[in-house]
Write a protein that holds these residues in place. Sequence first.
Motif, PDB file in Angstrom:
ATOM      1  N   PHE A  71       0.837  -1.203   0.000  1.00  0.00           N
ATOM      2  CA  PHE A  71       0.000   0.000   0.000  1.00  0.00           C
ATOM      3  C   PHE A  71       0.873   1.255   0.000  1.00  0.00           C
ATOM      4  O   PHE A  71       0.640   2.194  -0.778  1.00  0.00           O
ATOM      5  N   ALA A  72       1.885   1.259   0.858  1.00  0.00           N
ATOM      6  CA  ALA A  72       2.776   2.416   0.962  1.00  0.00           C
ATOM      7  C   ALA A  72       3.630   2.581  -0.294  1.00  0.00           C
ATOM      8  O   ALA A  72       3.856   3.701  -0.764  1.00  0.00           O
ATOM      9  N   ILE A  73       4.118   1.470  -0.848  1.00  0.00           N
ATOM     10  CA  ILE A  73       4.925   1.526  -2.066  1.00  0.00           C
ATOM     11  C   ILE A  73       4.124   2.147  -3.204  1.00  0.00           C
ATOM     12  O   ILE A  73       4.616   2.991  -3.955  1.00  0.00           O
ATOM     13  N   ALA A  74       2.847   1.725  -3.319  1.00  0.00           N
ATOM     14  CA  ALA A  74       2.005   2.246  -4.397  1.00  0.00           C
ATOM     15  C   ALA A  74       1.773   3.743  -4.244  1.00  0.00           C
ATOM     16  O   ALA A  74       1.954   4.515  -5.195  1.00  0.00           O
ATOM     17  N   LEU A  75       1.386   4.187  -3.034  1.00  0.00           N
ATOM     18  CA  LEU A  75       0.990   5.582  -2.840  1.00  0.00           C
ATOM     19  C   LEU A  75       2.155   6.533  -2.622  1.00  0.00           C
ATOM     20  O   LEU A  75       2.056   7.716  -2.946  1.00  0.00           O
ATOM     21  N   MET A  76       3.260   6.035  -2.072  1.00  0.00           N
ATOM     22  CA  MET A  76       4.387   6.921  -1.760  1.00  0.00           C
ATOM     23  C   MET A  76       5.490   6.892  -2.815  1.00  0.00           C
ATOM     24  O   MET A  76       6.269   7.840  -2.911  1.00  0.00           O
ATOM     25  N   GLY A 120      -2.313   0.939  -9.952  1.00  0.00           N
ATOM     26  CA  GLY A 120      -3.703   0.507  -9.883  1.00  0.00           C
ATOM     27  C   GLY A 120      -3.830  -0.952  -9.500  1.00  0.00           C
ATOM     28  O   GLY A 120      -4.681  -1.329  -8.677  1.00  0.00           O
ATOM     29  N   MET A 121      -2.966  -1.793 -10.057  1.00  0.00           N
ATOM     30  CA  MET A 121      -2.986  -3.218  -9.730  1.00  0.00           C
ATOM     31  C   MET A 121      -2.599  -3.457  -8.279  1.00  0.00           C
ATOM     32  O   MET A 121      -3.196  -4.278  -7.582  1.00  0.00           O
ATOM     33  N   PHE A 122      -1.566  -2.745  -7.813  1.00  0.00           N
ATOM     34  CA  PHE A 122      -1.126  -2.904  -6.428  1.00  0.00           C
ATOM     35  C   PHE A 122      -2.247  -2.510  -5.456  1.00  0.00           C
ATOM     36  O   PHE A 122      -2.495  -3.203  -4.462  1.00  0.00           O
ATOM     37  N   LEU A 123      -2.922  -1.403  -5.745  1.00  0.00           N
ATOM     38  CA  LEU A 123      -3.998  -0.939  -4.874  1.00  0.00           C
ATOM     39  C   LEU A 123      -5.158  -1.934  -4.871  1.00  0.00           C
ATOM     40  O   LEU A 123      -5.808  -2.137  -3.836  1.00  0.00           O
TER      41      LEU A 123
END
Length: 242
Positions: free
Chosen positions: A44-49, A194-197
Amino acid sequence: MDILFYVLLAAAANVAGGLLIMAKRSWSQHESHALMALSAGLLFAIALMAIVPEAVELHKSSPIFIILGFGLFFLIQQILSSHDHSVKSPRTRGMLFGMMLHTFLDGVSIVMGFQMDKAVGIVVLFAVLLHKIPDGLTLSSIIYTKSRSRKKAVYASFLLGLSTVAGALATMSATQFFAANPVILPFALSLTAGMFLYIVTIDLLPAVIALKNKRVSIYFFYGILLYIGLHEVLDLLPFQLH
């Protein structure tokens, strides 16, 4: 070749993250679930940050592609819907595909950074290294939880490393193509985000919530805090390099 050495270093970090799954001879069910929650926080953090800010900075239309990535993965999951939760299940295959796409782009980013300027390349390398070990840990722990196989978990982290090398080699052999198509990288990054989220919100977190175990759930936040801590370390690195 210097660039290839740096790429191999980044790939090795993926494998190192995967090998963390070997740190203990056996993992209890509670520990496996905690790893799952921790991995969800990291992903989650990798995707958003990391991925989303980079994609948005590269192209203003990236948010649209992030939504498309989420929707595309939802469509794929519906088409390939299955009750099989083994390492060969559609969800796990999709997660592996998404993470391999991300690590492929890591290889692309490292090469492009060094081709721009060595100083830029070093900063990009450290940025990539920051999430390489969490990437490897995330994938290997999820696959271990689903399959209970250390061999498959570590093998998955090797695939991430190989994907990084593949991205670098592809960029080295097609530099003009990537340079002439500046939309390719942000588009691919956006789809990956998008896939990670989707994986976190639809697959991992519902599984954690279903456990109804507060001690396990807190590891989701530990995963986020772990990445934030690593991100703070990254902020110090460029200063130390000069």
